[in-house]
Design an enzyme around this catalytic site. Sequence first.
Site, PDB file in Angstrom:
ATOM      1  N   GLY A  16       0.536 -96.784  36.561  1.00  0.00           N
ATOM      2  CA  GLY A  16      -0.246 -97.374  35.528  1.00  0.00           C
ATOM      3  C   GLY A  16      -1.846 -96.980  35.890  1.00  0.00           C
ATOM      4  N   LEU A  17      -2.286 -97.224  37.204  1.00  0.00           N
ATOM      5  CA  LEU A  17      -3.729 -96.747  37.321  1.00  0.00           C
ATOM      6  C   LEU A  17      -4.030 -95.378  37.220  1.00  0.00           C
ATOM      7  CD1 LEU A  17      -4.750 -99.755  39.786  1.00  0.00           C
ATOM      8  CD2 LEU A  17      -4.784 -99.763  37.299  1.00  0.00           C
ATOM      9  N   ILE A  37       5.756 -88.650  42.808  1.00  0.00           N
ATOM     10  CA  ILE A  37       7.015 -88.493  43.299  1.00  0.00           C
ATOM     11  C   ILE A  37       7.922 -88.506  41.865  1.00  0.00           C
ATOM     12  CG2 ILE A  37       7.818 -91.237  43.632  1.00  0.00           C
ATOM     13  CD1 ILE A  37       9.461 -90.152  46.113  1.00  0.00           C
ATOM     14  N   ASP A  53       6.641 -86.039  47.123  1.00  0.00           N
ATOM     15  CA  ASP A  53       6.908 -87.341  47.878  1.00  0.00           C
ATOM     16  C   ASP A  53       5.649 -87.118  48.946  1.00  0.00           C
ATOM     17  OD1 ASP A  53       7.778 -89.344  49.484  1.00  0.00           O
ATOM     18  OD2 ASP A  53      10.069 -88.712  49.525  1.00  0.00           O
ATOM     19  N   ASN A 114      -6.379-106.403  47.157  1.00  0.00           N
ATOM     20  CA  ASN A 114      -6.587-107.856  47.546  1.00  0.00           C
ATOM     21  C   ASN A 114      -5.670-108.223  48.705  1.00  0.00           C
ATOM     22  OD1 ASN A 114      -5.032-109.947  46.027  1.00  0.00           O
ATOM     23  ND2 ASN A 114      -5.432-108.049  44.741  1.00  0.00           N
ATOM     24  N   HIS A 115      -4.407-107.780  48.573  1.00  0.00           N
ATOM     25  CA  HIS A 115      -3.438-108.496  49.672  1.00  0.00           C
ATOM     26  C   HIS A 115      -3.597-108.250  51.002  1.00  0.00           C
ATOM     27  CE1 HIS A 115      -1.671-110.426  46.250  1.00  0.00           C
ATOM     28  NE2 HIS A 115      -1.795-108.984  45.391  1.00  0.00           N
ATOM     29  N   TYR A 138       3.291-105.191  52.562  1.00  0.00           N
ATOM     30  CA  TYR A 138       2.472-104.453  51.515  1.00  0.00           C
ATOM     31  C   TYR A 138       1.176-104.535  52.000  1.00  0.00           C
ATOM     32  CZ  TYR A 138       0.146-103.496  47.089  1.00  0.00           C
ATOM     33  OH  TYR A 138      -0.877-102.973  46.221  1.00  0.00           O
TER      34      TYR A 138
END
Length: 269
Positions: A16-17, A37, A53, A114-115, A138
């Site tokens: 997406g980004l 990939i 990859d 942010n995670h 993650y």
Amino acid sequence: MGRKIDKVLVTGAAGGLGNALRGHMKDEYALLRLSDINEMRPADRGEEVVQCDLADRDAVVALCEGMDAIIHFGGFSHEADWDTIHSANILGAINLWEGARIQGVDRVVFASSNHAIGLYRRDMRLDHTTPPRPDGRYGLSKAFGEDLAALYAYKFGVRGFCVRIGSCFDQPVSARMLHTWQSRPDLARLVRAGLTAEYVFEIVYGVSDNMDSWWDNSRAYELGYAPQDSVEQWRAQIEGIVPTDPIDATFQGGPFAADEFVGEPKRVP
Ligand code: NAI
Ligand code: 15L
């Protein structure tokens, strides 16, 4: 004066980004080398498309050849088991920074998250000096990426610009995003700052000009980021979409923090 940035590698270009940045940055650089990939749209003028990859060291070292800068957005973008995170995000990041070092790349702009700081409470205000407090495997892989960036910046001279992205989508979808949302054009503005500013190693926040941001992003502003969007226009639509889970409601990482959390949130300062 730093090195001129002409040739830029984008990893995660089918995502997406990565795909959005491809659109925003078209014709801004002499060459955009796009990699993922997965399959990508065929190369347009000024582009190269290379399927690869990130876990394949030799392929990644070859991918970095001739590049001035790398926008490293490839990897697994949600919580997953250790094998998945290890291969795409840990090994992938090691290979990427090794490729950058071996090929003499000037800088890496890294999609952190942010995670990496998801187990800080929602009432805490964080800035570029705040150490990681990952909310899962993650998030830990993103904190690892930030540390890798610091090692390769301070030891080997590969500049590192780590963007703790909040929630970068076309539109915000929950009350949490009143604090975390970043528009895709603002993300492109921040990545451009990462490609042009003078620095050695930096941590900034990927967030628009939101009234209720959890993050003091003044360091990003000093480095040239000038967001032009804000989540405010969606406030009425999303402010009622609040979490029912008390762990989700307590921590900045929201659902990622709540996932697999054991015990009472009050034991976390
Ligand atoms: P995405 O999942 O759409 O894109 C990630 C891309 O990386 C995918 O196209 C995927 O095929 C590729 N990829 C995964 N494993 C790979 C491997 N082993 N080798 C090569 N490519 C591989 O995610 P999105 O939303 O575009 O996010 C981009 C980056 O930004 C990710 O690193 C994500 O963790 C980070 N991020 C995104 C946020 C957001 O709000 N979208 C928030 C915080 C961080
Ligand atoms: C992330 O790191 C994810 O990649 C993205 O899909 C969102 O979940 C985002 O964080 C978020 O916290 O909203």
